[in-house]
Design a protein around this motif. Structure first.
Motif, PDB file in Angstrom:
ATOM      1  N   ARG A   2       0.837  -1.214   0.000  1.00  0.00           N
ATOM      2  CA  ARG A   2       0.000   0.000   0.000  1.00  0.00           C
ATOM      3  C   ARG A   2       0.870   1.263   0.000  1.00  0.00           C
ATOM      4  O   ARG A   2       0.614   2.207  -0.749  1.00  0.00           O
ATOM      5  N   LYS A  27       2.583   1.916  -3.320  1.00  0.00           N
ATOM      6  CA  LYS A  27       1.612   2.440  -4.283  1.00  0.00           C
ATOM      7  C   LYS A  27       1.381   3.934  -4.033  1.00  0.00           C
ATOM      8  O   LYS A  27       1.335   4.743  -4.964  1.00  0.00           O
ATOM      9  N   THR A  82       4.472   5.910  -5.218  1.00  0.00           N
ATOM     10  CA  THR A  82       4.489   6.093  -6.677  1.00  0.00           C
ATOM     11  C   THR A  82       3.587   7.266  -7.084  1.00  0.00           C
ATOM     12  O   THR A  82       3.960   8.113  -7.908  1.00  0.00           O
ATOM     13  N   LYS A  83       2.419   7.324  -6.466  1.00  0.00           N
ATOM     14  CA  LYS A  83       1.467   8.395  -6.759  1.00  0.00           C
ATOM     15  C   LYS A  83       2.025   9.750  -6.330  1.00  0.00           C
ATOM     16  O   LYS A  83       1.932  10.747  -7.064  1.00  0.00           O
TER      17      LYS A  83
END
Length: 902
Positions: free
Chosen positions: A844, A847, A850-851
């Motif tokens: 999580r 992710k 990365t955003k």
């Protein structure tokens, strides 16, 4: 057995049933009880033509809160309701209804008209009373009054005769606001100012002695026919050579003097002012100072005067029947019979033709209009009845200055003092048929005036029986000025209600009628009863729409309180009107705020149902022995004592909104969100004594909380109260919480709040980390107050999701892999791996990283682009820089979390 609460609370129907029961049982009726201290409020009487609006709802809610509060405190609390006859508004309604039948007042005569007016009042006049009942007003309806009922009418005649005999009422020709459509004088309160397009017409008046032209400007050139002087300032160097000279009035050729007067402002325009004493209030005062003649050029229906008008007045003067101050009337010749606007056009054309109109200057200015028919008001000298204000105002000012009467907020004292010091003599006569007919009779033979409460049989001067009563009625404010004592039986000073309930206590009203009504009640009470009519004037603001605009028909933004009550219930509307309101300040209405108050009602209902469902049939209310109370019980009982004391103090200081807010917060956040949840462990546990103690405290606190809330939300509190074991007939006559010795356990409360702070911090951390409620963990708590946390193990287990807890004064172990939470009194260390699934959390977080890095790159590229930085609006560039900083911070925190997971 108490009745079972329904699954959902439905105010529709429930509120009507409860209110009818209150009325049937006579709970609102206040008996004279010499063992009790009285508390009296008189309702500002709404017009019989009125319909409940948000202003009424605000005003009556405040009064009802105070009345219910004082009633529960043990006072003989009386709230006197009533309505006002509203002369102009009611007469207009009746005239309009007659017009549909093809009838006029003159066709049916005065007696026939009054019969119709009373029929209208009896048919429609009680509509607003039924609407007040929908709001929950706990008025003593057995004492309901009307400004034209027998008792109030007797008080009106008594006061008029007294003032006349004391030389404080007189009849004379003075300047008034005249409505040519309603054909009556109206009060300053009934004049509304509207912005209208108009002009300044610059006129030239030739000076007789020098031949030069004096330039002046006017917005009402039609009144120039009634000019009897022009004014200049004695200090104005431009016109020193004109002192004692005359001008020739254009069109008429009449010579009028040039007078020196301070009314002519050297800084405005040319410094020259036309003086028309019969048609301008300022000119009227100039005319008195210089003994100028008054010439009326307008009829009372708004037309220019003619030969017949002049002849009628001249005949009265010749016969000696006219007063010495009766204005002359001009035969306006070619302009006679024209309306004021028609004459304006004709006069301007003639002035232009003879070279007396220099220029026309457009302007927008405020024009006085009649609040009822919106016709332009004509200031007119008219024969009317007046009250001398100066002798009455002086003691009324002193009473407030000495503190016998206080205004809340105090800043409105200045408004009152300024009004009382600056007020002109009060015009009290109206050219209407509906109202209190002036108790004055005139002899048709010798002209003698007789003022008396009853009609004289013969003239005391000449013995003639040819006596005619004055056809005019009194200003509605004249009767409402007597309201605090006329409603209680005065002028019968032996009346039981008057002797027990007067003077009254708190007057609740809006700031817009301090001068027109509050001031008149004060001087009336002092003058006629020798006592101030009330000790406190509580001022509220107006209810505006959600955008802060005043509600009006023209904007179409009015809110019908009855529709709100139908949808959400009266309690929700009342609570919305009080939460966040402060004395003297306007407030905004919004559906969202009403919905929030409705939601609060539902929260209270559901919490009460939970309590009721957990009570056995043989439950006996009452607090358990102190030894059976745990720290949460002592905490909620202490919080109850605090909120009762604070709400009482707030209400005593007229901080109604603050009191309501504290009671709501206590019920919602302290009782429902915390204490009920805390009790569930004991209610569902094996310890019967602990469960019983929890039930007793739950019921005891709910009972007291309902009583604290009752003045604000009377319906739902009555309905729930009746479902509690041991309840009395009605909550409204129960004792207000706080008078009894409600105990506060300071040490236990302090410990429990330390525990609660820690629990809140843990829950916030878990929410931030998206930890499922089913996931429980061990924890180490470092604190200088170990007793609080050692006693609170059960609370930590239930609300901080703890499996086992170690309490220590100082934690010196490893903090690797630990999540920290901190409060002012404690620091918690929680193994992270007990909170999360490491692999899932890493996935999580990566992710999210990365955003965040994508956003970081986008904002960095924008700011590295010279064209964007140079050409984009400065505000947009700054916003992008702020977003970049936030993205950098977010990415750094995510990396820290990843590193912490190893």
């Amino acid at each position: 057995m108490p009745k079972e609460l329904a699954k959902q609370y439905a105010p529709q129907g429930t509120e009507d049933r409860i209110y009818q029961n209150w009325c049937d049982k006579g709970y609102f009726h206040t008996q004279i009880d010499r063992s009790k201290k009285p508390f009296t409020i008189v309702m500002p009487p709404p017009n019989v033509t009125g319909q409940l609006h948000m202003g009424h709802a605000m005003d009556e809610t405040w009064q009802d809160i105070l009345t219910r509060y004082k009633r529960m405190q043990g006072y003989a609390a009386l709230w006197v309701p009533g309505t006002d006859h509203a002369s102009i508004a009611t007469e207009a309604k009746v005239v309009a209804k007659m017009r549909e039948e093809g009838l006029t007042k003159e066709m049916v005569g005065r007696d026939g008209f009054l019969e119709r007016a009373w029929d209208w009042k009896n048919t429609y006049g009680n509509r607003i009373v039924s609407q007040l009942k929908k709001l929950g007003c706990s008025c003593d309806w057995q004492r309901e009054r009307f400004t034209m009922d027998e008792g109030c009418s007797d008080a009106v005649k008594e006061v008029f005769v007294r003032l006349y005999n004391e030389g404080l009422i007189y009849r004379g020709n003075r300047m008034v606001n005249w409505c040519p459509h309603c054909n009556t004088s109206i009060s300053d309160a009934e004049v509304e100012y509207e912005a209208k397009e108009g002009s300044f017409w610059h006129l030239l008046y030739p000076v007789k002695e020098t031949g030069e032209m004096l330039e002046l400007a006017t917005t009402r050139p039609e009144t120039m026919l009634g000019d009897t002087a022009v004014a200049i300032n004695a200090e104005d160097p431009r016109y020193k050579h004109l002192h004692g000279c005359h001008v020739v009035l254009p069109l008429l050729g009449r010579e009028i003097p040039i007078v020196c007067d301070e009314h002519a402002d050297m800084e405005k325009g040319t410094g020259v002012v036309k003086i028309t004493p019969a048609h301008d209030p300022n000119d009227f005062e100039v005319g008195k100072r210089h003994d100028l003649p008054m010439i009326r050029v307008l009829t009372y229906d708004g037309h220019m005067t003619g030969a017949a008008d002049k002849a009628a007045v001249d005949a009265e003067k010749a016969a000696g029947r006219a007063a010495a101050d009766e204005p002359d009337v001009l035969d306006c010749g070619k302009y006679a019979g024209m309306t004021a606007l028609e004459a304006r056009k004709a006069i301007l054309a003639d002035l232009e033709a003879c070279g007396a109109l220099k220029e026309t200057e457009p302007l927008t200015h405020d024009v006085g209009t009649c609040y009822r028919c919106h016709s332009v008001i004509e200031p007119m000298v008219s024969k009317q009845w007046f009250v001398k204000m100066e002798p009455l105002a002086k003691p009324a000012i002193e009473s407030v200055e000495k503190g016998e009467i206080k205004f809340v907020p105090e800043r409105f004292t200045k408004n009152y003092i300024n009004w009382m010091k600056g007020g002109r003599d009060w015009c009290i006569s109206r050219q209407l048929w509906w109202g209190h007919q002036i108790p004055a009779w005139y002899c048709g033979d010798c002209g003698e005036t007789v003022v008396a409460k009853e009609a004289p049989c013969t003239c005391p001067k000449c013995g003639s029986s040819n006596m005619t009563q004055d056809p005019d009625t009194l200003d509605t404010w004249f009767s409402s000025a007597l309201w605090p004592f006329s409603t209680l039986g005065w002028p019968n000073e032996n009346a039981e209600d008057y002797n027990y309930f007067y003077p009254t206590n708190t007057l609740v009203t809006g700031y817009d009628i301090i001068g027109f009504w509050v001031s008149r009640m004060i001087f009336s009470g002092l003058a006629y009863t020798g006592k101030a009519p009330f000790d406190t004037v509580l001022i509220h603001g107006i209810v505006r729409d959600s955008q802060g605009r005043k509600m009006s028909k023209s904007l179409g933004n009015g809110i019908d309180p009855l529709e709100v009550i139908e949808q959400y219930g009266a309690d929700a509307l009342r609570m919305m009107l009080i939460i966040g309101s402060t004395a003297g300040n306007d407030m905004r209405y919004s559906d969202e705020k009403v919905l929030a108050c409705r939601n609060f009602a539902n929260k209270l209902w559901n919490a009460s149902r939970f309590v009721q469902m957990n009570l056995p049939e043989d439950f006996e209310p009452g607090l358990p022995e102190e030894s059976l109370l745990d720290m949460s019980d002592k905490w909620i009982l202490s919080e109850l004592a605090k909120v009762a004391a604070e709400a009482t103090a707030n209400l005593d200081k007229y901080e109604l909104g603050l009191a309501a807010e504290k009671v709501e917060n206590f019920i919602w956040e302290v009782y429902c969100d915390w204490y009920i949840e805390i009790c569930k462990t004991r209610l569902n546990g094996e310890d019967a004594a602990a469960a019983d103690a929890a039930r007793k405290v739950l019921v005891y606190v709910l009972d007291k909380a309902l009583k604290l809330l009752h003045p604000f939300m009377p319906f739902i509190t009555e309905e729930i109260y009746q479902a509690l074991p041991g309840s009395a007939e009605t909550i409204m006559n129960e004792k207000w919480p706080g008078d009894e010795n409600m105990k506060v356990w300071a040490e236990d409360c302090a410990d429990f709040e330390k525990l609660m702070d820690y629990i809140k911090a843990v829950r916030a951390m878990r929410a931030e980390m998206n930890v499922h409620p089913a996931k429980k963990t061990s924890m180490i708590i470092e604190t200088a107050s170990p007793a609080a946390f050692e006693k609170g193990g059960a609370y930590l287990a239930r609300f901080a999701f703890a499996t086992d807890v170690t309490v220590t004064a100082k934690y010196e172990g490893s903090t690797d892999g630990m999540v920290n939470v901190a409060t002012p009194d404690a620091k918690g260390f929680i193994p992270m791996m007990e909170l999360i699934d490491r692999d899932k959390e890493l996935a999580r977080l990566n992710k999210e990283l990365t955003k965040a890095e994508k956003e970081l790159g986008m904002f960095t590229n924008q700011l590295n682009n010279p064209k964007f930085v140079e050409k984009a609006p400065a505000k947009l560039v700054e916003e992008t820089r702020a977003k970049l900083a936030a993205a950098q911070d977010k990415a750094a925190k995510i990396k820290e979390s990843i590193a912490a997971l190893g």
